[in-house]
Design a protein around this motif. Structure first.
Motif, PDB file in Angstrom:
ATOM      1  N   MET A  94       1.028  -0.604   0.245  1.00 52.95           N
ATOM      2  CA  MET A  94       0.223   0.126  -0.047  1.00 52.95           C
ATOM      3  C   MET A  94       0.875   1.436   0.151  1.00 52.95           C
ATOM      4  O   MET A  94       0.210   2.113  -0.936  1.00 52.95           O
ATOM      5  N   LEU A  95       2.284   0.822   0.628  1.00 51.63           N
ATOM      6  CA  LEU A  95       2.655   1.895   0.858  1.00 51.63           C
ATOM      7  C   LEU A  95       4.089   2.583  -0.587  1.00 51.63           C
ATOM      8  O   LEU A  95       3.424   3.671  -0.936  1.00 51.63           O
ATOM      9  N   SER A  96       3.403   1.249  -1.404  1.00 50.23           N
ATOM     10  CA  SER A  96       4.184   1.815  -2.703  1.00 50.23           C
ATOM     11  C   SER A  96       3.401   2.077  -3.694  1.00 50.23           C
ATOM     12  O   SER A  96       3.476   2.833  -4.060  1.00 50.23           O
ATOM     13  N   VAL A  97       1.750   1.458  -3.447  1.00 51.01           N
ATOM     14  CA  VAL A  97       1.196   1.795  -4.783  1.00 51.01           C
ATOM     15  C   VAL A  97       0.975   3.123  -4.308  1.00 51.01           C
ATOM     16  O   VAL A  97       0.659   4.384  -5.507  1.00 51.01           O
ATOM     17  N   GLY A  98       0.828   3.877  -3.086  1.00 48.65           N
ATOM     18  CA  GLY A  98       0.488   5.232  -2.521  1.00 48.65           C
ATOM     19  C   GLY A  98       1.353   6.030  -2.974  1.00 48.65           C
ATOM     20  O   GLY A  98       1.035   7.271  -3.695  1.00 48.65           O
ATOM     21  N   LEU A  99       2.586   5.489  -2.753  1.00 49.52           N
ATOM     22  CA  LEU A  99       4.057   6.533  -3.417  1.00 49.52           C
ATOM     23  C   LEU A  99       4.562   6.414  -4.840  1.00 49.52           C
ATOM     24  O   LEU A  99       4.427   8.004  -4.983  1.00 49.52           O
ATOM     25  N   GLY A 100       3.332   6.233  -5.585  1.00 48.90           N
ATOM     26  CA  GLY A 100       3.372   6.273  -7.136  1.00 48.90           C
ATOM     27  C   GLY A 100       2.853   7.226  -7.633  1.00 48.90           C
ATOM     28  O   GLY A 100       2.282   7.423  -8.400  1.00 48.90           O
ATOM     29  N   MET A 101       1.353   7.018  -6.824  1.00 45.02           N
ATOM     30  CA  MET A 101       0.536   7.251  -7.004  1.00 45.02           C
ATOM     31  C   MET A 101       0.238   9.023  -7.272  1.00 45.02           C
ATOM     32  O   MET A 101       0.497   9.692  -8.009  1.00 45.02           O
ATOM     33  N   PHE A 102       1.410   9.208  -5.716  1.00 44.74           N
ATOM     34  CA  PHE A 102       1.806  10.592  -5.482  1.00 44.74           C
ATOM     35  C   PHE A 102       2.485  11.039  -6.944  1.00 44.74           C
ATOM     36  O   PHE A 102       2.519  12.143  -7.654  1.00 44.74           O
ATOM     37  N   LEU A 103       3.551   9.996  -7.131  1.00 42.45           N
ATOM     38  CA  LEU A 103       4.681  10.720  -8.245  1.00 42.45           C
ATOM     39  C   LEU A 103       4.180  10.582  -9.493  1.00 42.45           C
ATOM     40  O   LEU A 103       4.937  11.675 -10.122  1.00 42.45           O
ATOM     41  N   TYR A 104       3.041   9.937 -10.156  1.00 41.64           N
ATOM     42  CA  TYR A 104       2.361  10.314 -10.459  1.00 41.64           C
ATOM     43  C   TYR A 104       1.463  11.128 -11.188  1.00 41.64           C
ATOM     44  O   TYR A 104       2.019  12.856 -12.176  1.00 41.64           O
ATOM     45  N   LEU A 105       0.797  12.205  -9.770  1.00 36.82           N
ATOM     46  CA  LEU A 105      -0.028  12.822  -9.826  1.00 36.82           C
ATOM     47  C   LEU A 105       1.347  14.610 -10.024  1.00 36.82           C
ATOM     48  O   LEU A 105       1.183  15.639 -10.246  1.00 36.82           O
ATOM     49  N   PHE A 106       2.669  14.173  -9.256  1.00 40.19           N
ATOM     50  CA  PHE A 106       3.364  14.713  -9.092  1.00 40.19           C
ATOM     51  C   PHE A 106       3.733  15.616 -10.637  1.00 40.19           C
ATOM     52  O   PHE A 106       4.341  16.384 -11.084  1.00 40.19           O
ATOM     53  N   VAL A 107       4.658  14.380 -11.234  1.00 44.36           N
ATOM     54  CA  VAL A 107       4.652  14.255 -12.412  1.00 44.36           C
ATOM     55  C   VAL A 107       4.046  15.332 -13.650  1.00 44.36           C
ATOM     56  O   VAL A 107       4.470  15.805 -14.406  1.00 44.36           O
ATOM     57  N   THR A 108       2.808  14.280 -13.549  1.00 47.54           N
ATOM     58  CA  THR A 108       2.435  15.488 -14.505  1.00 47.54           C
ATOM     59  C   THR A 108       1.817  16.396 -14.308  1.00 47.54           C
ATOM     60  O   THR A 108       1.543  17.626 -15.563  1.00 47.54           O
TER      61      THR A 108
END
Length: 112
Positions: A94-108
């Protein structure tokens, strides 16, 4: 149970406790980082940002609960519950998925 088995079980409990303790810290640090950078995501999906915070927060809750379960078991002299293995896999996922979601939002958001 002989001394080696008791020692191995105790070492395993200590290792799991430390693992979950550090994972809880990572989750809290990640929540703070995401919260600190939310202003950079202006105009992005608020729902996805809240979902990101919930997923990371849930990872922290699972790892903190597992830590408490280990402390409870050890203080009562009982073996650690077998279902703690699910926590050991679910929390970092869950931590990995949450950080992945954040990185997606941040990069886009940086691209716009």
């Amino acid at each position: 149970m002989d001394e080696d088995e008791i020692s191995a079980e105790h070492d395993g409990a200590t290792l799991l406790y430390d693992y979950f303790k550090h994972l809880t810290g990572l989750c809290l640090f990640s929540l703070g980082g995401v919260a600190a950078l939310t202003d950079k995501l202006a105009g992005r999906s608020l729902v996805l940002l809240v979902l990101t915070l919930l997923v990371i927060g849930l990872a922290g809750l699972v790892s903190f609960t597992a830590t408490g379960s280990i402390v409870d078991s050890r203080s009562k002299g009982k073996p650690i519950r077998r279902d703690i293995s699910y926590c050991r896999h679910a929390a970092p996922l869950m931590l990995s998925v949450g950080l992945g979601m954040f990185l997606y939002l941040f990069v886009t958001a940086r691209g716009h």
